[in-house]
Scaffold this motif. Structure first.
Motif, PDB file in Angstrom:
ATOM      1  N   ILE A 149      17.162   3.295  54.026  1.00  0.00           N
ATOM      2  CA  ILE A 149      18.615   3.127  54.526  1.00  0.00           C
ATOM      3  C   ILE A 149      19.161   4.504  55.340  1.00  0.00           C
ATOM      4  CG2 ILE A 149      21.072   2.975  54.376  1.00  0.00           C
ATOM      5  CD1 ILE A 149      20.412   1.067  51.971  1.00  0.00           C
ATOM      6  N   GLY A 150      19.065   4.290  56.693  1.00  0.00           N
ATOM      7  CA  GLY A 150      19.490   5.523  57.578  1.00  0.00           C
ATOM      8  C   GLY A 150      20.908   5.355  58.368  1.00  0.00           C
ATOM      9  N   TYR A 151      21.384   6.509  58.555  1.00  0.00           N
ATOM     10  CA  TYR A 151      22.617   6.326  59.355  1.00  0.00           C
ATOM     11  C   TYR A 151      22.968   7.477  60.062  1.00  0.00           C
ATOM     12  CZ  TYR A 151      24.486   7.670  54.946  1.00  0.00           C
ATOM     13  OH  TYR A 151      24.691   8.395  53.723  1.00  0.00           O
ATOM     14  N   GLY A 152      23.850   7.578  61.094  1.00  0.00           N
ATOM     15  CA  GLY A 152      24.371   8.953  61.603  1.00  0.00           C
ATOM     16  C   GLY A 152      25.805   9.147  61.267  1.00  0.00           C
ATOM     17  N   LEU A 153      26.226  10.380  61.282  1.00  0.00           N
ATOM     18  CA  LEU A 153      27.522  10.600  61.032  1.00  0.00           C
ATOM     19  C   LEU A 153      28.310  11.943  62.225  1.00  0.00           C
ATOM     20  CD1 LEU A 153      27.363  10.945  57.305  1.00  0.00           C
ATOM     21  CD2 LEU A 153      28.589   9.508  58.543  1.00  0.00           C
ATOM     22  N   PRO A 154      29.336  11.960  62.427  1.00  0.00           N
ATOM     23  CA  PRO A 154      29.701  12.877  63.121  1.00  0.00           C
ATOM     24  C   PRO A 154      29.687  14.308  62.559  1.00  0.00           C
ATOM     25  CG  PRO A 154      31.434  11.211  63.279  1.00  0.00           C
ATOM     26  CD  PRO A 154      30.439  10.810  62.133  1.00  0.00           C
ATOM     27  N   GLU A 183      19.675  15.924  58.163  1.00  0.00           N
ATOM     28  CA  GLU A 183      19.262  16.546  59.082  1.00  0.00           C
ATOM     29  C   GLU A 183      20.169  16.997  60.091  1.00  0.00           C
ATOM     30  OE1 GLU A 183      15.995  16.353  62.822  1.00  0.00           O
ATOM     31  OE2 GLU A 183      15.835  14.900  61.244  1.00  0.00           O
ATOM     32  N   ILE A 184      20.139  18.271  60.259  1.00  0.00           N
ATOM     33  CA  ILE A 184      21.643  18.714  60.870  1.00  0.00           C
ATOM     34  C   ILE A 184      21.162  19.218  62.601  1.00  0.00           C
ATOM     35  CG2 ILE A 184      23.053  20.649  61.115  1.00  0.00           C
ATOM     36  CD1 ILE A 184      23.045  21.056  58.221  1.00  0.00           C
ATOM     37  N   SER A 201      25.183  15.661  65.745  1.00  0.00           N
ATOM     38  CA  SER A 201      25.031  14.625  64.922  1.00  0.00           C
ATOM     39  C   SER A 201      24.503  15.023  63.468  1.00  0.00           C
ATOM     40  CB  SER A 201      24.218  13.532  65.455  1.00  0.00           C
ATOM     41  OG  SER A 201      22.843  13.905  65.610  1.00  0.00           O
ATOM     42  N   LEU A 202      24.796  14.043  62.370  1.00  0.00           N
ATOM     43  CA  LEU A 202      24.145  14.529  61.163  1.00  0.00           C
ATOM     44  C   LEU A 202      23.452  13.173  60.975  1.00  0.00           C
ATOM     45  CD1 LEU A 202      24.479  16.827  59.036  1.00  0.00           C
ATOM     46  CD2 LEU A 202      25.895  15.102  58.012  1.00  0.00           C
ATOM     47  N   ARG A 220      33.343   6.745  59.580  1.00  0.00           N
ATOM     48  CA  ARG A 220      32.806   7.012  60.717  1.00  0.00           C
ATOM     49  C   ARG A 220      31.383   6.976  61.052  1.00  0.00           C
ATOM     50  NH1 ARG A 220      35.800  12.229  63.118  1.00  0.00           N
ATOM     51  NH2 ARG A 220      34.933  11.255  65.268  1.00  0.00           N
ATOM     52  N   VAL A 221      30.737   6.364  59.794  1.00  0.00           N
ATOM     53  CA  VAL A 221      29.333   6.007  59.868  1.00  0.00           C
ATOM     54  C   VAL A 221      28.919   5.123  61.145  1.00  0.00           C
ATOM     55  CG1 VAL A 221      29.205   4.025  58.688  1.00  0.00           C
ATOM     56  CG2 VAL A 221      27.354   5.409  58.542  1.00  0.00           C
ATOM     57  N   HIS A 222      27.701   5.396  61.760  1.00  0.00           N
ATOM     58  CA  HIS A 222      27.083   4.566  62.938  1.00  0.00           C
ATOM     59  C   HIS A 222      25.469   4.636  62.932  1.00  0.00           C
ATOM     60  CE1 HIS A 222      25.720   8.204  65.113  1.00  0.00           C
ATOM     61  NE2 HIS A 222      26.706   8.975  64.585  1.00  0.00           N
ATOM     62  N   SER A 223      25.058   3.811  63.674  1.00  0.00           N
ATOM     63  CA  SER A 223      23.647   3.542  63.853  1.00  0.00           C
ATOM     64  C   SER A 223      23.144   3.463  62.502  1.00  0.00           C
ATOM     65  CB  SER A 223      23.162   4.973  64.468  1.00  0.00           C
ATOM     66  OG  SER A 223      23.649   5.146  65.756  1.00  0.00           O
TER      67      SER A 223
END
Length: 430
Positions: free
Chosen positions: A296-301, A214-215, A220-221, A251-254
């Motif tokens: 599994i989920g995560y956020g990316l810049p 999801e953009i 965030s991505l 740089r993965v987060h959340s």
């Protein structure tokens, strides 16, 4: 097609088969010579039906230069029909960079990957027994050409081989079986062999993986991977529950890891400047034949994956495939959810996939979000290469959701003020 085959012969063939993992990888070296009078522009590679239906990827290249300056140039590979191919053999055509003239020769390097070829036998064992598997193939290459000389080697995980078919000359050194050299075999020669050996690797198979990308242009991505995982090894064989390793972008987060019950705490995330690795354990041990579902989920810049092309279009550059190490996927669906207001989406994928468009609706959406859906069967780690999704976007749509929130708050206060100033009490009649 017939004149093409009569012009060519394979002077040497070397086949290296790697069955050390649940996925079968085959490295084929073909030295092809034009023995005819007309030019030859392509080389045919044949597969029996049992392998063709499990073929995940097929690549071909030719070496240019010598020693340290040697480079491998990829060649185009396409299916090629042949009505006279025996036993429903499937042919693929490898296009040469330049046609071979009479008397010229070239060497073509071929890599192909096969899934679900290793068959656990016995199919049911106790936890204390080793896992044994069957591998079935041919000692000689199935080919439309006359082959002057050929050698086949099969690499197993260890030297614990229960039995194997002998097609003399056959030799065994440690964990490697060697068939050949064989000389002067005609077109479509086939010598079936069976190798029965020990393979205690976890046979992790993702039956279905749905990845949602999801953009958001606000920076965030968001990635959500929905897994249906199966242990495809011998039944009641344990376990690969100790660790599953997932490679994530840097740089993965959340990051979160959950199933139908809720969050699963048995995970460890390792991050550095080059990569991120997530170690997970299923909630319960997975024995042979058992299944598990999880997300599994995560956020990316956003700036690491969203760019602008020279014609002003925006495009996402992300990795296709499954991030689980050495895992095959039966059915993979990638959904790229574009921001609301995006138009004219197109996908650029370096291999054939099925694709279509659909609409996704989320909170505060007015017309919905265009979603590019990519689907592929039989996915292996070699498919983990970047793909792109291009689209047009008018920046004015970035203010749609904030304006809706502001309008909602404004209308709420107007309603409150009106409520305070309106007298709704019931008075006595005069």
């Amino acid at each position: 097609m017939d004149s093409f085959r009569s012009n060519c012969c394979c002077t040497r063939r070397c086949l290296q088969i790697d069955v050390t993992a649940p996925i079968t990888r085959v490295f084929l070296t073909l030295k092809v010579e034009n023995a005819g009078t007309s030019e030859v522009s392509e080389v045919l590679v044949a597969f029996p039906p049992t392998e063709a239906e499990h073929l995940a990827i097929l690549k071909a290249s030719v070496a240019e230069g010598k020693r340290k300056k040697k480079t491998y140039v990829p060649l185009s590979v396409n299916p090629s029909g042949s009505p006279d191919a025996p036993n429903d053999a499937q042919l693929y055509s490898v296009s040469l960079r330049s046609p071979l003239k009479s008397g010229e020769a070239t060497t073509v390097e071929v890599l192909y990957v096969l899934t679900h070829l290793l068959e656990p036998f016995p199919a049911e064992i106790s936890q204390s027994e080793p896992q044994l598997v069957y591998y079935r193939d041919s000692a000689t290459l199935l080919s439309p050409y006359q082959i002057v000389e050929q050698i086949t080697s099969i690499k197993t995980p260890s030297n614990k081989v229960e039995s194997f078919t002998r097609v003399d000359p056959t030799s065994r050194v440690g964990s490697e079986l060697r068939y050949g050299p064989y000389h002067d075999h005609g077109p479509y020669s086939y010598s079936p062999v069976i190798v029965h050996f020990e393979n205690n690797n976890p046979f992790a198979v993702v039956e279905e993986l749905v990845r949602e990308i999801e953009i958001s242009h606000w920076g965030s991505l968001q990635i959500r991977d929905h897994y249906k995982l199966k242990h495809a090894g011998a039944r009641h064989k344990g376990v690969f529950s100790r660790h599953l390793l997932i490679k994530l972008p840097p740089r993965v987060h959340s990051v979160y890891y959950r199933d139908e019950i809720g969050n699963i705490s048995s995970s460890h995330l390792h991050i550095d400047s080059q990569k991120s690795e997530l170690e997970i354990e299923p909630r319960y041990p997975l024995f042979g034949g058992w299944k598990a579902t999880f997300t599994i989920g995560y956020g990316l810049p956003l700036q690491d994956f969203l760019f602008e092309s020279h014609d002003g279009r925006r495009y996402l550059n992300f990795s296709f495939g499954c991030p689980l190490i050495e895992t095959m996927v039966d059915d993979l669906t990638v959904k790229v959810i574009l921001p609301e207001g995006s138009r004219n989406p197109t996908a650029a994928v370096p291999f054939p996939v099925d694709q279509h468009l659909e609409m996704t609706y989320s909170y505060l959406d007015v017309v919905g979000r265009t979603t590019v859906v990519l689907q592929k069967r039989n996915v292996v780690p070699e498919h983990n290469i970047p793909f792109q999704v291009y689209y047009d976007f008018n920046p004015i749509f970035m203010f749609a959701e904030p304006l809706m929130l502001i309008s909602a708050v404004f209308l709420f206060f107007v309603a409150c003020i009106a409520y305070v100033h309106v007298d709704l009490s019931i008075g006595k009649s005069s």
